[in-house]
Write a protein that holds these residues in place. Structure first.
Motif, PDB file in Angstrom:
ATOM      1  N   SER A  60     114.148  29.972 115.172  1.00 56.85           N
ATOM      2  CA  SER A  60     115.734  30.119 114.654  1.00 56.85           C
ATOM      3  C   SER A  60     115.762  29.062 113.294  1.00 56.85           C
ATOM      4  N   THR A  61     116.774  29.463 112.622  1.00 58.02           N
ATOM      5  CA  THR A  61     116.989  28.829 111.019  1.00 58.02           C
ATOM      6  C   THR A  61     117.588  27.591 111.361  1.00 58.02           C
ATOM      7  N   ALA A  62     118.079  27.525 112.690  1.00 60.42           N
ATOM      8  CA  ALA A  62     118.914  26.337 113.303  1.00 60.42           C
ATOM      9  C   ALA A  62     117.817  25.225 113.439  1.00 60.42           C
ATOM     10  N   ALA A  63     116.801  25.296 113.906  1.00 61.10           N
ATOM     11  CA  ALA A  63     115.713  24.341 114.167  1.00 61.10           C
ATOM     12  C   ALA A  63     114.964  23.907 112.805  1.00 61.10           C
ATOM     13  N   LEU A  64     115.117  24.312 111.322  1.00 59.45           N
ATOM     14  CA  LEU A  64     114.535  24.078 110.422  1.00 59.45           C
ATOM     15  C   LEU A  64     115.071  22.501 110.062  1.00 59.45           C
ATOM     16  N   THR A  65     114.006  21.839 109.753  1.00 57.52           N
ATOM     17  CA  THR A  65     114.322  20.542 109.135  1.00 57.52           C
ATOM     18  C   THR A  65     114.598  20.364 107.724  1.00 57.52           C
ATOM     19  N   GLN A  66     115.002  19.504 106.921  1.00 59.32           N
ATOM     20  CA  GLN A  66     115.160  19.524 105.541  1.00 59.32           C
ATOM     21  C   GLN A  66     113.803  19.813 104.702  1.00 59.32           C
ATOM     22  N   ALA A  67     112.891  19.038 105.340  1.00 55.05           N
ATOM     23  CA  ALA A  67     111.293  19.236 104.968  1.00 55.05           C
ATOM     24  C   ALA A  67     110.887  20.840 104.893  1.00 55.05           C
ATOM     25  N   VAL A  91     114.044  32.760 111.051  1.00 54.10           N
ATOM     26  CA  VAL A  91     113.721  32.556 109.610  1.00 54.10           C
ATOM     27  C   VAL A  91     113.403  33.928 108.876  1.00 54.10           C
ATOM     28  N   ALA A  92     112.527  34.751 109.418  1.00 55.87           N
ATOM     29  CA  ALA A  92     112.141  35.916 108.851  1.00 55.87           C
ATOM     30  C   ALA A  92     113.161  36.909 108.444  1.00 55.87           C
ATOM     31  N   LYS A  93     113.951  37.100 109.690  1.00 56.57           N
ATOM     32  CA  LYS A  93     115.218  37.852 109.593  1.00 56.57           C
ATOM     33  C   LYS A  93     116.213  37.497 108.444  1.00 56.57           C
ATOM     34  N   SER A 138     118.471  39.069 103.686  1.00 52.94           N
ATOM     35  CA  SER A 138     119.608  38.455 102.559  1.00 52.94           C
ATOM     36  C   SER A 138     119.097  38.769 101.123  1.00 52.94           C
ATOM     37  N   LEU A 139     117.682  39.042 101.073  1.00 54.02           N
ATOM     38  CA  LEU A 139     117.041  39.057  99.566  1.00 54.02           C
ATOM     39  C   LEU A 139     116.719  40.567  99.281  1.00 54.02           C
ATOM     40  N   VAL A 140     117.119  41.117  98.450  1.00 56.09           N
ATOM     41  CA  VAL A 140     117.021  42.537  97.839  1.00 56.09           C
ATOM     42  C   VAL A 140     115.417  42.678  97.542  1.00 56.09           C
ATOM     43  N   GLY A 141     114.938  43.612  98.270  1.00 55.06           N
ATOM     44  CA  GLY A 141     113.391  44.272  97.897  1.00 55.06           C
ATOM     45  C   GLY A 141     112.437  43.284  98.907  1.00 55.06           C
ATOM     46  N   PHE A 142     112.869  42.485  99.953  1.00 60.12           N
ATOM     47  CA  PHE A 142     111.983  41.724 100.628  1.00 60.12           C
ATOM     48  C   PHE A 142     111.967  42.381 101.963  1.00 60.12           C
ATOM     49  N   SER A 143     110.544  42.907 102.141  1.00 55.63           N
ATOM     50  CA  SER A 143     110.499  43.332 103.793  1.00 55.63           C
ATOM     51  C   SER A 143     110.251  42.389 104.714  1.00 55.63           C
ATOM     52  N   PRO A 144     110.276  42.651 105.918  1.00 57.82           N
ATOM     53  CA  PRO A 144     109.940  42.036 106.754  1.00 57.82           C
ATOM     54  C   PRO A 144     108.454  41.079 106.906  1.00 57.82           C
ATOM     55  N   ILE A 145     107.367  42.051 106.381  1.00 56.85           N
ATOM     56  CA  ILE A 145     106.212  41.565 106.262  1.00 56.85           C
ATOM     57  C   ILE A 145     106.331  40.408 105.180  1.00 56.85           C
ATOM     58  N   ILE A 146     106.867  40.446 103.990  1.00 54.77           N
ATOM     59  CA  ILE A 146     106.933  39.376 103.098  1.00 54.77           C
ATOM     60  C   ILE A 146     107.645  38.039 103.792  1.00 54.77           C
ATOM     61  N   ALA A 147     108.817  38.453 104.293  1.00 50.92           N
ATOM     62  CA  ALA A 147     109.447  37.441 104.952  1.00 50.92           C
ATOM     63  C   ALA A 147     108.562  36.629 106.050  1.00 50.92           C
ATOM     64  N   THR A 148     107.797  37.102 106.712  1.00 56.39           N
ATOM     65  CA  THR A 148     106.726  36.600 107.591  1.00 56.39           C
ATOM     66  C   THR A 148     106.017  35.801 106.882  1.00 56.39           C
ATOM     67  N   GLU A 149     105.384  36.510 105.660  1.00 60.03           N
ATOM     68  CA  GLU A 149     104.377  35.904 104.962  1.00 60.03           C
ATOM     69  C   GLU A 149     105.012  34.320 104.338  1.00 60.03           C
ATOM     70  N   LEU A 150     106.086  34.305 103.955  1.00 56.62           N
ATOM     71  CA  LEU A 150     106.561  33.181 103.234  1.00 56.62           C
ATOM     72  C   LEU A 150     106.606  32.199 104.356  1.00 56.62           C
ATOM     73  N   ALA A 151     107.252  32.699 105.650  1.00 57.76           N
ATOM     74  CA  ALA A 151     107.220  31.531 106.638  1.00 57.76           C
ATOM     75  C   ALA A 151     106.106  30.988 107.065  1.00 57.76           C
ATOM     76  N   TYR A 152     104.854  31.901 107.126  1.00 56.99           N
ATOM     77  CA  TYR A 152     103.588  31.508 107.405  1.00 56.99           C
ATOM     78  C   TYR A 152     103.142  30.603 106.454  1.00 56.99           C
ATOM     79  N   ARG A 153     103.263  30.790 105.271  1.00 56.94           N
ATOM     80  CA  ARG A 153     102.821  30.063 104.096  1.00 56.94           C
ATOM     81  C   ARG A 153     103.426  28.767 104.204  1.00 56.94           C
TER      82      ARG A 153
END
Length: 587
Positions: free
Chosen positions: A222-229, A192-194, A199-214
């Motif tokens: 893996s993104t394949a394990a994501l549900t619609q929710a 998910v983080a990767k 894919s997004l300009v200006g987003f670092s691994p730390i911010i990507a990890t933070e988004l997932a955590y929030r």
């Protein structure tokens, strides 16, 4: 934290508030890849903007401190002075979410007519640069030139057009639609983080990890394990972050490692992934960056300036360790000396049984009553063979005695060099390095130059902490300071701490003839562990005792002590247990 697009966006908003409309009063280039702009605001004194395009430590922030500049300004600095020396900042912008700031500067040209120039500051790690362009986007010059041989993507040379290299397969966070976010990012075959930070300009691994955590997700899932929710939650968190950026809802702070007390990450937004770390808030991103990079820069500069000393210590250590192994091997070879002594004694007793020309003789060892064979030189008689064995015994005995002394000297020298190596690892100032260099000269590791000897204590002072109980704790940063603290400064009833069987600082707690609380022992032990060669260990065993029981052998190297009775405790290397803002120095 990486100097990412979100941090850049925060700086852009802050600098627009601080600098828009201000005139440049001075431009300096204190370092080869660094610029310092001074702005004079009415009734507000001077504001300074420090920009670094250094590959290892690029940054940009406002500062109150001035820096010494070279007597002769570099060409790039002179060029900027010529064109925009009295220019006015009209706007500061950020293309998309790139790690780029564009300063639009209005000035008067040679004819006195209004003109515009652009200064692009690119904070992109090893590709960082400061590029000066005309109104048409043509590069006038840059602080670092990049030729076609250096980069096949973009040349940064005078006369070339300025552009930001396209980031393939990356989306502008401000423009991306929900369908693109879901279909083209969250369906990438990776974590998910990767998927987010690639894919997004200006987003670092730390911010990507933070988004997932929030979003209540594991960033490594893996993104394949994501549900619609999961997808809906993640997109909502992403849009909420962009809304905060758009509204200027920032939270400025630095996260500190709870063990070492060192700054771990900075961020203009709360990082819930570091909720277990110590957090210090600031009133602006400028204060965050100045505090963070000042500590990082200080460490980098001292590390660079200590390179030669560390190399000298490393060379001597490698040489001594090889010598030590060779000496131990030679000493092991001398252990056969007693065999030669016994050969000689047996020949004195049984030599009469040997015939001329014999190559060996079988005798009974009267020490063990066991038979054994003694090799003989057939050209010598029995007594001459006995003398030959006694001579071998005497030679090996002398060699063994000498080697024992040499091995002890080598061991002590290795310990001395290892203690200097530890001192270099905790050095904080040029004065610390000067004291260490003086010690290396005094003990012959560096050739001593003639000249007036300076007072080593005035160069560098021990660290001084005060704990929550009001007790004063002192920490030596090199061997001279260790000796000074233990044998000149401390009194008999003060407490002395040191990492067990490790090189490190002497730590003195001034007891003032009072009984120390348990927490003070813990504070001092944590400092002794932190300022030792075991700093990176999870736990370090600490010896402690009253100073009156610490002795210094005659002729020993500085910092070397002995003691025979002590207490021990296990401590975590840390500065965080001492709850004061900054350590002071011993007066």
């Amino acid at each position: 934290m990486a100097f990412d697009g979100i941090t850049t966006n925060c700086i852009m908003q802050e600098l627009n508030h601080l600098l828009a409309g201000q005139r440049i009063s001075k431009i300096a280039q204190p370092e080869r890849e660094e610029l310092l702009f001074t702005f004079k605001a009415l009734n507000e004194g001077s504001n300074r903007l420090l920009i670094s395009a250094n590959a290892s430590l690029p940054f940009l922030y406002m500062t109150k401190e001035n820096k010494t500049s070279p007597l002769n300004a570099p060409n790039f600095c002179m060029l900027l002075r010529k064109y925009i020396g009295n220019g006015r900042i009209s706007a500061i912008s950020q293309p998309s979410m790139e790690r780029v700031l564009c300063f639009t500067i209005e000035h008067l040209d040679e004819m006195g007519d209004p003109a515009v120039k652009y200064l692009y500051v690119e904070i992109m790690g090893k590709h960082s640069n400061i590029i000066f362009c005309d109104k048409d986007g043509q590069i006038i010059d840059s602080i670092k030139h990049v030729s076609g041989q250096m980069s096949s993507i973009r040349e940064v040379l005078p006369g070339r057009p300025y552009f930001i290299p396209a980031q393939q397969d990356r989306f502008d966070p401000w423009q991306i639609a929900k369908e693109q976010f879901v279909e083209q990012i969250l369906k990438k075959p990776c974590s998910v983080a990767k998927a987010i930070y690639t894919s997004l300009v200006g987003f670092s691994p730390i911010i990507a990890t933070e988004l997932a955590y929030r979003s209540g997700l594991d960033a490594d899932d893996s993104t394949a394990a994501l549900t619609q929710a999961d997808v809906e939650r993640l997109y909502d968190v992403f849009r909420s972050l962009l809304q905060d950026l758009s509204d200027g809802n920032f939270s400025y702070g630095i996260y500190y490692d709870p063990v070492t007390g060192a700054p771990k990450e900075f961020a203009p937004i709360p990082l819930t992934i570091y909720s277990d770390m110590e957090y210090k808030t600031f009133s602006s991103i400028t204060e965050v960056l100045e505090a963070f990079y000042a500590q990082r820069n200080k460490h980098t500069v001292i590390h660079q300036k200590s390179t030669d000393l560390r190399k000298i210590v490393s060379i001597h250590l490698e040489r001594d360790r090889k010598k030590y192994l060779l000496q131990k091997k030679q000493l092991a070879d001398t252990e056969k000396k007693d065999k030669y002594r016994i050969y000689g004694e047996m020949l004195h007793t049984y030599g009469y049984a040997a015939s001329p020309g014999d190559k060996s003789i079988e005798v009974t060892n009267y020490y063990t009553n066991e038979p054994f064979v003694i090799p003989l030189d057939p050209t010598l008689d029995a007594m001459e063979n006995a003398k030959k064995y006694f001579d071998k015994y005497a030679k090996l005995k002398r060699t063994g005695n000498a080697l024992s002394s040499y091995i002890l000297e080598t061991e002590n020298e290795i310990k001395h060099l290892e203690s200097i190596e530890t001192s270099l690892s905790i050095a904080e100032t040029e004065g610390d390095l000067a004291a260490i260099k003086e010690e290396l000269q005094e003990y012959g590791f560096i050739k001593k130059h003639s000249g007036k000897k300076t007072n080593r204590i005035s160069k560098s002072q021990p660290l001084h902490f005060v704990d929550d109980n009001g007790f004063h704790i002192y920490v030596g940063k090199n061997n001279y300071q260790n000796d000074q603290l233990t044998f000149k400064f401390a009194t008999g009833n003060d407490w002395w701490f040191h990492a067990k069987q490790m090189t490190g600082s002497h730590v003195i707690v001034k007891s003032e003839n009072k009984e120390l609380p348990d927490s003070t022992y813990e504070y001092a032990a944590a400092l002794a562990a932190y300022y030792s060669s075991g700093r990176d260990n999870e736990k370090v065993e600490i010896d402690y005792l009253q100073k009156k029981n610490v002795k210094k052998p005659n002729g020993s190297a500085p910092g070397f002590v002995v003691y025979y009775t002590n207490y021990s405790l296990v401590a975590t290397p840390s500065l965080s247990l001492i709850h004061i803002s900054e350590p002071t120095r011993q007066a």
